[in-house]
Design a protein around this motif. Sequence first.
Motif, short mmCIF file in Angstrom:
data_model
loop_
_atom_site.label_atom_id
_atom_site.label_comp_id
_atom_site.label_asym_id
_atom_site.label_seq_id
_atom_site.Cartn_x
_atom_site.Cartn_y
_atom_site.Cartn_z
N SER A 135 51.61 30.18 43.92
CA SER A 135 50.45 29.52 44.53
C SER A 135 50.20 30.10 45.91
O SER A 135 50.77 31.11 46.30
CB SER A 135 50.72 28.02 44.62
N GLY A 136 49.34 29.42 46.68
CA GLY A 136 49.04 29.89 48.03
C GLY A 136 50.22 29.71 48.97
O GLY A 136 50.36 30.44 49.95
N GLY A 137 51.07 28.73 48.69
CA GLY A 137 52.18 28.46 49.59
C GLY A 137 53.55 28.81 49.02
O GLY A 137 54.53 28.87 49.77
N PHE A 165 47.71 38.06 48.19
CA PHE A 165 46.36 38.31 47.65
C PHE A 165 45.31 38.04 48.74
O PHE A 165 44.38 38.83 48.92
CB PHE A 165 46.08 37.39 46.44
N ASP A 166 45.47 36.92 49.44
CA ASP A 166 44.46 36.55 50.44
C ASP A 166 44.43 37.53 51.61
O ASP A 166 43.37 37.90 52.11
CB ASP A 166 44.73 35.12 50.94
N LYS A 167 45.63 37.99 52.05
CA LYS A 167 45.68 38.91 53.20
C LYS A 167 45.17 40.29 52.83
O LYS A 167 44.45 40.92 53.61
CB LYS A 167 47.11 38.98 53.74
N ILE A 182 39.90 39.80 44.52
CA ILE A 182 40.67 41.00 44.16
C ILE A 182 40.63 41.20 42.65
O ILE A 182 40.44 42.32 42.16
CB ILE A 182 42.13 40.88 44.66
N GLU A 183 40.77 40.10 41.92
CA GLU A 183 40.73 40.21 40.45
C GLU A 183 39.40 40.80 39.98
O GLU A 183 39.37 41.69 39.13
CB GLU A 183 40.97 38.84 39.81
N LYS A 184 38.29 40.33 40.57
CA LYS A 184 36.96 40.82 40.17
C LYS A 184 36.82 42.31 40.48
O LYS A 184 36.38 43.10 39.66
CB LYS A 184 35.87 40.05 40.94
P1 AMP Z 1 47.09 26.91 45.12
O1 AMP Z 1 47.92 27.03 46.36
O2 AMP Z 1 47.88 26.59 43.90
O3 AMP Z 1 45.89 26.03 45.30
O4 AMP Z 1 46.49 28.36 44.85
C1 AMP Z 1 45.67 29.01 45.78
C2 AMP Z 1 46.03 30.47 45.81
O5 AMP Z 1 45.80 31.03 44.51
C3 AMP Z 1 45.21 31.28 46.80
O6 AMP Z 1 46.10 32.11 47.53
C4 AMP Z 1 44.28 32.09 45.90
O7 AMP Z 1 43.91 33.34 46.45
C5 AMP Z 1 45.13 32.26 44.67
N1 AMP Z 1 44.32 32.52 43.48
C6 AMP Z 1 43.37 31.71 42.93
N2 AMP Z 1 42.78 32.33 41.87
C7 AMP Z 1 43.37 33.56 41.77
C8 AMP Z 1 43.19 34.68 40.90
N3 AMP Z 1 42.28 34.66 39.94
N4 AMP Z 1 43.98 35.76 41.11
C9 AMP Z 1 44.92 35.78 42.08
N5 AMP Z 1 45.11 34.77 42.94
C10 AMP Z 1 44.36 33.67 42.79
#
Ligand code: AMP
Length: 332
Positions: A135-137, A165-167, A182-184
């Motif tokens: 996840s994000g964290g 991914f975000d950075k 990034i995926e797109k």
């Molecule tokens: P969460 O913390 O579970 O809410 O997830 C959010 C994180 O998931 C963020 O860092 C997003 O960039 C990442 N995320 C969401 N969709 C995708 C995706 N399709 N591919 C890669 N990362 C994703």
Amino acid sequence: MKILSIETSCDETAVAVTEGRVVLSSVINSQTEIHKKYGGVVPEIASREHTLAIDAVTRTALKEAGLDFKDISAIAVTYGAGLLGALLVGVSYAKGLAYALNIPLYAVNHLKGHISANYIANKDLKPPFITLLASGGHTQILKVNALNDIEILGETVDDSAGEAFDKVARVLGLPYPGGPEIEKLAKFGSPDYVLPRAFKNENHLNFSFSGIKTAVINLVTKIERGGGVVNKANLASSFQSEVCEILTKNTVQGAKNSNISTVTLAGGVGANGYLRDLLSAECKKAGLTLLLPPKHLCTDNGAMIGVCAHEEIQIGAKPADLSLDANPSARV
Ligand code: AMP
Ligand code: MG
């Protein structure tokens, strides 16, 4: 038993009504558009937006389930991990509601909530199973013996996969949240850039994503200083395939090491199509059964919190009292 569940750990105000593993309604008010202009979540703004939205989101969730407050038997709320101020909005609201309705309040760990999204998608799922939680964290490989008995087989020692991914998206000039962007973009490229892999020859299941992030930044700087043009689609594809390969490799290895044949996926990065395809292919090769929750259950939602509370009640979880506090760094 109908549970009203509240999730405000980051930038989604999410409320659901669940019964067992069935979702009666699930409403998500996302703040993405508000945070986008800052390039990431601004905690203070997130808390204020939760405060503004939570009552209306709750009433909409009840309405969509065709229910009233009097039909609810318990409240479930995310107490951590997440942003302190954001969590406090949900926890305070949930406490007030449970007190006013005179019904029990269950405190749910956000990470166990993500794992529990798999129970919604697979009504017969029973531990033990392996979960890749990305996840994000957080980024962890978990051996779930029960929701109150989870072993961490491997985890990131620095950035989470989502953070990476975000950075990297930001370096490529893509908006927040970067994962889907990034995926797109990666769909138009091929993985031609060679990026470093951490812990290559080491015999454990931990991850490190800060090196690959730095490598992308250095590569972009070097190409641009030399007057060249970065092929952003190829770089997005190279980064995505490298991260997804190591996530997949360690997850499959974790399942093999533990002799567990069921693998599940959880967390926002789990919505990534490339990761889902790769994990499917590698699990198949290794004779493992992979259960994939739908993409909308990978990202934050209230339903996973309600179902987690239901599963925990089945194994003896007790209600929280009104001294319940938020814990930004709660572990599984
Ligand atoms: P969460 O913390 O579970 O809410 O997830 C959010 C994180 O998931 C963020 O860092 C997003 O960039 C990442 N995320 C969401 N969709 C995708 C995706 N399709 N591919 C890669 N990362 C994703
Ligand atoms: Mg989350």
